[in-house]
Every structure is written in structure tokens, then in C-alpha cells.
Design a protein around this motif. Structure first.
Motif, PDB file in Angstrom:
ATOM      1  N   ARG A 126      30.284 -94.311  -8.724  1.00 34.87           N
ATOM      2  CA  ARG A 126      31.178 -93.748  -9.805  1.00 34.87           C
ATOM      3  C   ARG A 126      31.953 -93.776 -10.692  1.00 34.87           C
ATOM      4  NH1 ARG A 126      32.958-100.707 -10.768  1.00 34.87           N
ATOM      5  NH2 ARG A 126      31.620-100.281  -8.646  1.00 34.87           N
ATOM      6  N   GLY A 137      34.893 -90.380 -10.329  1.00 35.42           N
ATOM      7  CA  GLY A 137      36.070 -90.701 -11.469  1.00 35.42           C
ATOM      8  C   GLY A 137      36.676 -92.635 -11.450  1.00 35.42           C
ATOM      9  N   GLY A 138      35.787 -93.065 -10.357  1.00 32.60           N
ATOM     10  CA  GLY A 138      36.288 -94.684  -9.811  1.00 32.60           C
ATOM     11  C   GLY A 138      35.844 -95.115  -8.913  1.00 32.60           C
ATOM     12  N   ILE A 139      36.229 -96.531  -8.610  1.00 39.22           N
ATOM     13  CA  ILE A 139      35.679 -96.898  -7.487  1.00 39.22           C
ATOM     14  C   ILE A 139      36.631 -96.557  -5.891  1.00 39.22           C
ATOM     15  CG2 ILE A 139      37.136 -98.692  -7.468  1.00 39.22           C
ATOM     16  CD1 ILE A 139      33.489 -98.506  -5.696  1.00 39.22           C
ATOM     17  N   ASN A 156      37.692 -92.893  -5.791  1.00 41.00           N
ATOM     18  CA  ASN A 156      37.927 -91.567  -5.861  1.00 41.00           C
ATOM     19  C   ASN A 156      36.887 -92.064  -4.900  1.00 41.00           C
ATOM     20  OD1 ASN A 156      39.923 -91.160  -6.445  1.00 41.00           O
ATOM     21  ND2 ASN A 156      39.573 -90.713  -8.991  1.00 41.00           N
TER      22      ASN A 156
END
Length: 233
Positions: free
Chosen positions: A78, A82-84, A86
Motif C-alpha cells: 500500500r 500510494g494507497g489501497i 493503487n
């Protein structure tokens, strides 16, 4: 093994899979598709470097003749993604697209490095498990001649970009092995090299028609057996 395509060749497990394939007399041509060049090289390596992952499925379809086996150890974190959202695009969507492209291209066998706990009681509430579970389900539905799913625990090894808490997990699992016995450590985590060797061993058995099932799941004990015990012999 006639020819193999490896996806995820620059990751921790994937780099070991690649070096294992290139060193094996039993492996033929080895193709890779990655965003950067793999570290291992050799005369039988055919590496495609493509920064745009949206083009990977078409790159797979363009390999002629198609590989007999695809191995995917593709995954990210994650934090790195750069985040869930992505992370989902890589761990789930890209793996699914590649599996479908492989089936359409005529690939016979598909080997996927998943994760332990994808079918546990709480897995439906854990996004990471949901991603892996979705890929596993897609691979099963595509009905390759043989599909192999590896479900390692904690993946032990030195990463280029350490995961949060990764070094502590490495030392904890290895420490428990020294204190309580290797069998305890093996149930919790496996060395990346052992996972890689298990993936290659399973792929070879699949190509030889010796896989014990059309949809073959390797849990921790199976990974250790194929990747360490039987590999040494």
C-alpha cells in the motif's frame, strides 16, 4: 520446461525465481515483462522493459510462440503504491488481466504466488486478502491445464525497499526458528529463495504432467517441501 514467462521479476521472490530459472538446465527460454530491467542476465533471458503496465497484457500476447507456463509473483505494498486503490490495480487488476491474456494466448500452466490466509475467517474483511483471493478465483475459473497457487506466510529476505516492520518480522521468525526449531519458523514464514524454488519446482512438475491436481494449492508445508527438502535432493 519449454518456455516460461515471469511477471514480477524485480521483486524479492521474483528475482529469486528468475535466477533459479536461468541457472536451471531444465528451463528453456525465459521471458520477463517488467517496469525496469531485472538484475539477473543470461543467454536464455528475453526481457521486455515497459513502464506502462497497461501494455503488459498485449506484450504477453505478442510472445511467439507463447510460453508454456506463466509465473506471476507480481505484487506491491500500500505504501509503495500510494494507497489501497493503487495497490488493488497492481495486486489484483493487473494480475487478473495477465492471467486472462495468458489463457487467450494458449498458455498451458499458470503459477501464482499468493499469500497465506486468503481463505481465513477474517479474510473477507482484509483488503490484501481480498485482492489475492480475487486473483486466485480468476485463475481457477480460467481452467488452465494446471494452475498452481502458492500461499507463503511471512516472506523472509532482504528487500530493496524494506516493508514497514519487515526487518523485525524477519528477525522474529528466524529467531523463533533458532529457539524453538526450524519447524516453528517454517509454519510462520518462508525464505524468498525457498518460495522461488518451490514455484519453479511446481512449474516443472506441471509441465511434466506430474502435478497432483489441476488446481494445485501449496500451503507453507508444501512450499518448504518442494522448495527446500525435495529441492536439495
Amino acid at each position: 520446461m519449454a518456455s516460461t514467462l515471469l511477471i514480477g521479476s524485480t521483486g524479492l521472490v521474483g528475482a529469486h525465481i528468475l535466477s533459479t530459472l536461468l541457472a536451471s538446465d531444465a528451463a528453456g527460454a525465459v521471458h520477463t515483462i517488467s517496469r525496469r530491467s531485472p538484475k539477473s542476465t543470461g543467454p536464455k533471458l528475453h526481457a521486455v522493459v515497459e513502464a506502462d503496465t497497461a501494455k503488459w497484457a498485449s506484450q504477453l500476447s505478442a510472445i511467439t510462440p507463447p510460453p508454456t507456463t506463466v509465473i506471476s509473483s507480481l505484487g506491491t505494498t500500500r505504501a509503495q503504491a500510494g494507497g489501497i486503490a493503487n495497490q488493488w490495480k497492481i495486486d489484483h487488476d493487473l494480475n487478473v488481466d495477465l492471467a486472462r491474456a495468458a489463457k487467450q494466448a494458449g498458455v498451458r500452466n499458470f503459477v501464482f504466488v499468493s499469500s497465506a490466509g486468503t481463505r481465513s475467517f477474517l479474510s473477507s474483511r482484509v483488503p490484501y486478502s481480498q485482492m489475492k483471493r480475487g486473483v486466485e478465483d480468476t485463475i481457477k475459473e480460467l481452467e488452465f491445464e494446471t494452475a498452481v497457487i502458492l500461499r507463503p506466510g511471512v516472506i523472509l529476505g532482504e528487500r530493496e525497499v524494506p516493508h514497514a516492520g519487515g526487518p523485525l518480522l524477519n528477525s522474529t521468525v528466524r529467531g523463533l526458528g533458532k529457539l524453538l526449531g526450524q519447524g516453528v519458523a517454517d509454519r510462520l514464514g518462508q525464505e524468498a529463495e525457498v518460495i522461488a524454488q518451490a514455484a519453479v519446482h511446481a512449474a516443472r512438475l506441471a509441465e511434466e504432467g506430474k502435478a497432483p491436481a489441476k488446481y494445485w494449492i501449496l500451503e507453507a508445508a508444501d512450499i518448504v517441501r518442494l522448495g527446500r527438502t525435495e529441492w536439495k535432493s
